[in-house]
Design an enzyme around this catalytic site. Sequence first.
Site, PDB file in Angstrom:
ATOM      1  N   LYS A   1       0.878  -1.171   0.000  1.00  0.00           N
ATOM      2  CA  LYS A   1       0.000   0.000   0.000  1.00  0.00           C
ATOM      3  C   LYS A   1       0.913   1.217   0.000  1.00  0.00           C
ATOM      4  O   LYS A   1       1.798   1.353   0.862  1.00  0.00           O
ATOM      5  CB  LYS A   1      -0.907   0.007   1.237  1.00  0.00           C
ATOM      6  CG  LYS A   1      -2.068   0.989   1.150  1.00  0.00           C
ATOM      7  CD  LYS A   1      -3.039   0.576   0.050  1.00  0.00           C
ATOM      8  CE  LYS A   1      -4.231   1.505  -0.050  1.00  0.00           C
ATOM      9  NZ  LYS A   1      -5.242   1.240   0.977  1.00  0.00           N
TER      10      LYS A   1
ATOM     11  N   SER B   1      -1.622  -1.598  -4.046  1.00  0.00           N
ATOM     12  CA  SER B   1      -2.737  -0.693  -3.816  1.00  0.00           C
ATOM     13  C   SER B   1      -2.180   0.627  -3.300  1.00  0.00           C
ATOM     14  O   SER B   1      -1.041   0.693  -2.833  1.00  0.00           O
ATOM     15  CB  SER B   1      -3.722  -1.283  -2.801  1.00  0.00           C
ATOM     16  OG  SER B   1      -4.351  -2.443  -3.294  1.00  0.00           O
TER      17      SER B   1
END
Length: 364
Positions: free
Chosen positions: A158, A225
Amino acid sequence: MAIEVAKVEIKSVSDASGVEDCIKKGQFTADQVIAVIGKTEGNGGVNDFTRILADQAFRGVLLKHGKRGEKEIKQIPMVWSGGCDGVITPHATVFARNSKTGPKKKDRLVIGTALSDEIFPEDIGRPTMVKKVAEGVRRAMKDAGISNPKDVHYVQTKTPLLTVDSVQDAEHRGKTVFCEVHDSMGVSNGTTGLGIAVALGEIKMPKAEEICKNLDLHSSVASCSSGVELTRAQIVLLGNKAGAGGRYRIGHSVMKDALDIDGIYDAIRNAGLDLPKRARAEDLKGRLVNCFMKCEADRRAKLRGRRQIMLDDSDVHHHRHSKAAVGGVAATAIGDPAVFVSVDAMHQGPHGGGPVIAIVDMGE
């Protein structure tokens, strides 16, 4: 130190009762939880705050039931991917580390985590971010006790994306940014995918002009992500290691396109389950914990020779089309709609396809 894995359903946007139930029944303790990877039900975009709500709920449960303080719990990597288009069920896969050991000759699941150095707005889409992510991945490998990159089967990250505020901050410091705010999610994911590929020796360090341009450069194990809730790359690296203990094993493959159901079964086979040549969901016999996959609309607007229109749709973004389609294929393959499907797969798998990772219970 063995890894315990549990997939839990998220029943509302701020529900963490699934992980709480695992703790109460003794599957693992709150203090043993080391990472969470989950799907939330928001729009999956820059302003998807369901990711933050889920994050707060899960960290709150760990604070309530464990001995770790708030500062320590904030350091636990929790990667939330927004958007449950189509049949995808909101859920989370929780990873915990216990003291069980296993035979030295059997390789089993291990996890390493790391945070990269701070990624500034001006780094996104540029070689500096590739290098920072690559160094973070190497630290995560060391944390997992893995020395051979071939033993790595999944790197979930992330990373930060651009916001109006961060762009203005860069400009005030005399810096420029690579792209617009709404393009930064894909750019951040793609740049991170290249960093993972560099760290694992899948590619050489790309040139600046190849980033987000040369899509032949990709990683087969990256799932990236991005969001507004952090300024560093959160890295969760999973692989197999001899003598790790536990009963779980991980493997990977790639989906060549959105319909490649065989790519899903190949990942499950690579993880260690024997399947017939023409596999079906019932052949898994409850031994699959979860599959994790990336997907993206093929920029050539073709699927097995047929014209595709999702890139031209002004009403529904092509991310939602592709996520729903691949989610349906994956749910059919494993017989469970609680499957992790994430979009923005630039530099993550081949054109129009993406990596597939499977975690299986070896039943030992």
